[in-house]
Write a protein that holds these residues in place. Structure first.
Motif, PDB file in Angstrom:
ATOM      1  N   PHE A 244      36.263  52.821  43.262  1.00 20.11           N
ATOM      2  CA  PHE A 244      35.816  51.442  43.397  1.00 20.11           C
ATOM      3  C   PHE A 244      36.630  50.502  42.539  1.00 20.11           C
ATOM      4  N   ALA A 245      36.909  49.349  43.117  1.00 20.82           N
ATOM      5  CA  ALA A 245      37.579  48.267  42.411  1.00 20.82           C
ATOM      6  C   ALA A 245      36.936  46.960  42.874  1.00 20.82           C
ATOM      7  N   PHE A 246      36.924  45.993  41.993  1.00 17.02           N
ATOM      8  CA  PHE A 246      36.346  44.682  42.281  1.00 17.02           C
ATOM      9  C   PHE A 246      37.410  43.621  41.978  1.00 17.02           C
ATOM     10  N   PRO A 247      38.367  43.448  42.899  1.00 16.37           N
ATOM     11  CA  PRO A 247      39.501  42.574  42.635  1.00 16.37           C
ATOM     12  C   PRO A 247      39.196  41.080  42.680  1.00 16.37           C
ATOM     13  N   GLY A 248      38.056  40.695  43.214  1.00 15.08           N
ATOM     14  CA  GLY A 248      37.714  39.276  43.311  1.00 15.08           C
ATOM     15  C   GLY A 248      36.256  39.054  42.994  1.00 15.08           C
TER      16      GLY A 248
ATOM     17  N   LYS B  37      39.085  39.365  48.908  1.00 16.27           N
ATOM     18  CA  LYS B  37      38.564  40.731  48.832  1.00 16.27           C
ATOM     19  C   LYS B  37      37.811  40.851  47.514  1.00 16.27           C
ATOM     20  N   VAL B  38      36.532  41.247  47.589  1.00 17.94           N
ATOM     21  CA  VAL B  38      35.712  41.324  46.377  1.00 17.94           C
ATOM     22  C   VAL B  38      35.434  42.752  45.944  1.00 17.94           C
ATOM     23  N   ALA B  39      35.607  43.718  46.838  1.00 12.94           N
ATOM     24  CA  ALA B  39      35.356  45.118  46.467  1.00 12.94           C
ATOM     25  C   ALA B  39      36.009  46.042  47.477  1.00 12.94           C
ATOM     26  N   GLN B  40      36.320  47.247  46.995  1.00  9.93           N
ATOM     27  CA  GLN B  40      36.811  48.310  47.869  1.00  9.93           C
ATOM     28  C   GLN B  40      36.413  49.635  47.236  1.00  9.93           C
ATOM     29  N   GLY B  41      36.219  50.636  48.071  1.00 13.98           N
ATOM     30  CA  GLY B  41      35.868  51.951  47.560  1.00 13.98           C
ATOM     31  C   GLY B  41      35.705  52.946  48.691  1.00 13.98           C
ATOM     32  N   ARG B  42      35.335  54.154  48.308  1.00 17.83           N
ATOM     33  CA  ARG B  42      35.160  55.246  49.277  1.00 17.83           C
ATOM     34  C   ARG B  42      33.788  55.885  49.098  1.00 17.83           C
TER      35      ARG B  42
END
Length: 118
Positions: A44-48, A88-93
């Motif tokens: 998980f990352a929260f780039p925005g 983009k506010v989040a991404q993950g698996r």
């Protein structure tokens, strides 16, 4: 909603993850044609940052198919409430295990080549 904010007034990352899990679970159940339960979340990352009132869209795709599991990549995009600006506010698996009627793991079939999750 304001109850879903962190102490700094931004949307709480846990709320974003829960919305992403719902979207990924929908894809897992539809692809697996049955019950699918999340067993892990990673990368998980929260780039925005997302503000209260922004519109959230979650896009998912199958990243891997295991013997009894599906790994789904999810990306969350926020659109400002009164405009067209997106970030983009989040991404993950998420990894899901497919279950049978007795809640035991069952085989995951490879997704159809004509299936387009986005």
């Amino acid at each position: 909603m304001p109850a879903d904010t962190n102490p700094y007034g931004g949307v709480f990352g846990g709320w974003l993850m829960s919305q992403m899990a719902l979207a990924a679970g929908s894809l897992a159940s539809r692809t697996g044609r049955g019950k699918a339960v999340v067993v892990s979340a990673s990368d998980f990352a929260f780039p925005g940052a997302m503000a209260v009132g922004d519109e959230l869209s979650v896009y998912c795709e199958i990243a891997a198919t295991g013997t009894t599991s599906l790994t789904i990549a999810a990306e969350a995009i926020a659109r400002e409430r009164n405009g067209e600006s997106q970030v983009k506010v989040a991404q993950g698996r998420f990894k899901f295990v497919l279950l049978d009627e007795n809640d035991r793991p069952r085989a995951a079939a490879a997704p159809s080549k004509s299936f387009h999750p986005r």
